[in-house]
Design a protein around this motif. Structure first.
Motif, short mmCIF file in Angstrom:
data_model
loop_
_atom_site.label_atom_id
_atom_site.label_comp_id
_atom_site.label_asym_id
_atom_site.label_seq_id
_atom_site.Cartn_x
_atom_site.Cartn_y
_atom_site.Cartn_z
N GLU A 69 0.83 -1.21 0.00
CA GLU A 69 0.00 0.00 0.00
C GLU A 69 0.87 1.26 0.00
N ALA A 70 1.91 1.27 0.83
CA ALA A 70 2.80 2.44 0.89
C ALA A 70 3.49 2.66 -0.46
N ARG A 71 3.97 1.56 -1.08
CA ARG A 71 4.65 1.68 -2.38
C ARG A 71 3.66 2.11 -3.46
N ALA A 72 2.43 1.60 -3.41
CA ALA A 72 1.44 1.97 -4.41
C ALA A 72 1.13 3.47 -4.36
N LEU A 73 0.95 3.99 -3.17
CA LEU A 73 0.65 5.42 -3.03
C LEU A 73 1.84 6.26 -3.49
N ARG A 74 3.05 5.79 -3.22
CA ARG A 74 4.23 6.51 -3.69
C ARG A 74 4.30 6.49 -5.21
N LEU A 75 4.01 5.33 -5.80
CA LEU A 75 4.03 5.20 -7.26
C LEU A 75 3.00 6.12 -7.92
N LEU A 76 1.81 6.19 -7.32
CA LEU A 76 0.78 7.06 -7.89
C LEU A 76 1.24 8.52 -7.89
N GLY A 77 1.91 8.92 -6.80
CA GLY A 77 2.43 10.29 -6.75
C GLY A 77 3.48 10.55 -7.81
N GLU A 78 4.36 9.57 -8.01
CA GLU A 78 5.41 9.71 -9.03
C GLU A 78 4.82 9.78 -10.43
N VAL A 79 3.84 8.92 -10.69
CA VAL A 79 3.18 8.92 -12.00
C VAL A 79 2.51 10.27 -12.25
N ALA A 80 1.84 10.80 -11.24
CA ALA A 80 1.14 12.08 -11.39
C ALA A 80 2.13 13.20 -11.72
N GLU A 81 3.27 13.23 -11.04
CA GLU A 81 4.26 14.29 -11.28
C GLU A 81 4.88 14.19 -12.67
N ILE A 82 5.28 12.99 -13.05
CA ILE A 82 5.92 12.82 -14.37
C ILE A 82 4.92 13.07 -15.49
N ALA A 83 3.68 12.57 -15.31
CA ALA A 83 2.66 12.77 -16.34
C ALA A 83 2.36 14.25 -16.52
N ALA A 84 2.27 14.99 -15.41
CA ALA A 84 1.97 16.41 -15.50
C ALA A 84 3.10 17.18 -16.19
N ALA A 85 4.34 16.76 -15.95
CA ALA A 85 5.48 17.48 -16.52
C ALA A 85 5.79 17.08 -17.95
N LEU A 86 5.64 15.80 -18.26
CA LEU A 86 6.08 15.30 -19.56
C LEU A 86 4.95 14.79 -20.45
N GLY A 87 3.76 14.68 -19.90
CA GLY A 87 2.63 14.26 -20.71
C GLY A 87 2.60 12.78 -21.04
N TRP A 88 3.34 11.97 -20.30
CA TRP A 88 3.38 10.52 -20.57
C TRP A 88 2.20 9.82 -19.91
N SER A 89 1.88 8.64 -20.42
CA SER A 89 0.79 7.86 -19.84
C SER A 89 1.29 7.07 -18.63
N GLU A 90 0.34 6.60 -17.82
CA GLU A 90 0.70 5.78 -16.67
C GLU A 90 1.45 4.53 -17.12
N HIS A 91 0.99 3.91 -18.19
CA HIS A 91 1.63 2.70 -18.70
C HIS A 91 3.09 2.95 -19.06
N GLU A 92 3.35 4.05 -19.74
CA GLU A 92 4.72 4.38 -20.14
C GLU A 92 5.60 4.62 -18.92
N ILE A 93 5.07 5.29 -17.94
CA ILE A 93 5.86 5.63 -16.74
C ILE A 93 6.16 4.39 -15.92
N LEU A 94 5.17 3.53 -15.74
CA LEU A 94 5.37 2.34 -14.93
C LEU A 94 6.30 1.33 -15.59
N ASN A 95 6.40 1.40 -16.91
CA ASN A 95 7.31 0.49 -17.62
C ASN A 95 8.77 0.89 -17.51
N LEU A 96 9.02 2.10 -16.99
CA LEU A 96 10.39 2.53 -16.77
C LEU A 96 11.00 1.74 -15.61
N SER A 97 12.32 1.52 -15.66
CA SER A 97 12.99 0.93 -14.51
C SER A 97 12.98 1.94 -13.38
N GLU A 98 13.15 1.47 -12.16
CA GLU A 98 13.11 2.39 -11.01
C GLU A 98 14.17 3.48 -11.10
#
Length: 227
Positions: A185-214
């Motif tokens: 749960e803690a990692r999921a909430l952190r991931l959602l925050g990271e996806v939101a920040e990257i998507a807002a800045a770069l316009g990428w989809s959740e799928h594209e962001i999650l497929n990146l290595s850590e």
């Protein structure tokens, strides 16, 4: 065979398990990792699979906290998943010899518990499911119930602790599904925050962001925060 949870798998497990009972969450975690029919695993084997999953996803060392029952001192504990797994018993079906009658008894599973908790008589439901019989001798019922309870207790993980302040010794139960769920749960909430920040800045989809290595996702997150 249980593998590690990917970033997408962590979010899938968290989404599927949110709002569910702890018993269901244990199954959801293994399902998200590709475990076949996790609900039918004996409880000890289920927790062994969860410990393997935890080690593969978050590393081999588990951290936990406990409170001394005597002086109320807070203790920090560390365990390895492999060491904990070794303390779990091997779950095997057996045959009880009761008054000259052989009665088979198989190990308890999460599915058994889920069905029993939804019925009117938990003991009777478990007894009938684990023996595969309904018309059991009345004299055998308390013996079978006692054996089921004993085996369920044996499948629980308990840590032997000693307080560094007052030297009190006690046993602390370790709830493997709850510990792993809290980390997911803690990692999921952190991931959602990271996806939101990257998507807002770069316009990428959740799928594209999650497929990146850590490491790569962390680098892009740093770049997103610089904009």
């Amino acid at each position: 065979m249980t593998t590690q949870l990917t970033s997408s798998g962590i979010l899938t497990a968290w989404e599927a398990g949110a709002g569910r009972r702890p018993l269901d969450r244990a199954i959801v975690l293994l399902w998200a990792a590709g475990q076949h029919d996790p609900a039918d695993l004996p409880l000890a084997e289920r927790d062994r699979a969860l410990l393997r999953l935890r080690a593969a996803t978050f590393g081999p060392v588990l951290a936990a906290r406990a409170t001394c029952p005597n002086c109320r001192e807070e203790l920090e504990m560390e365990f390895t998943a492999k060491a904990l797994a070794r303390t779990l018993p091997e779950a095997q079906a057996s045959v009880l010899d009761l008054d000259g009658e052989d009665i088979p008894l198989r190990p308890l599973s999460s599915r058994d518990l889920a069905i029993a908790m939804g019925g009117a008589d938990l003991r009777a439901t478990l007894r009938n499911r684990l023996t595969g019989r309904e018309n059991l001798p009345a004299s055998a019922l308390p013996i079978i119930d006692s054996e089921i309870e004993a085996r369920a207790a044996d499948a629980e993980l308990n840590a032997e602790l000693i307080c560094a302040t007052c030297e009190t010794k006690w046993q602390e139960a370790l709830d493997v599904p709850a510990l792993l769920w809290a980390e997911v749960e803690a990692r999921a909430l952190r991931l959602l925050g990271e996806v939101a920040e990257i998507a807002a800045a770069l316009g990428w989809s959740e799928h594209e962001i999650l497929n990146l290595s850590e490491p790569r996702r962390a680098a892009y997150l740093s770049l997103a925060r610089m904009q």
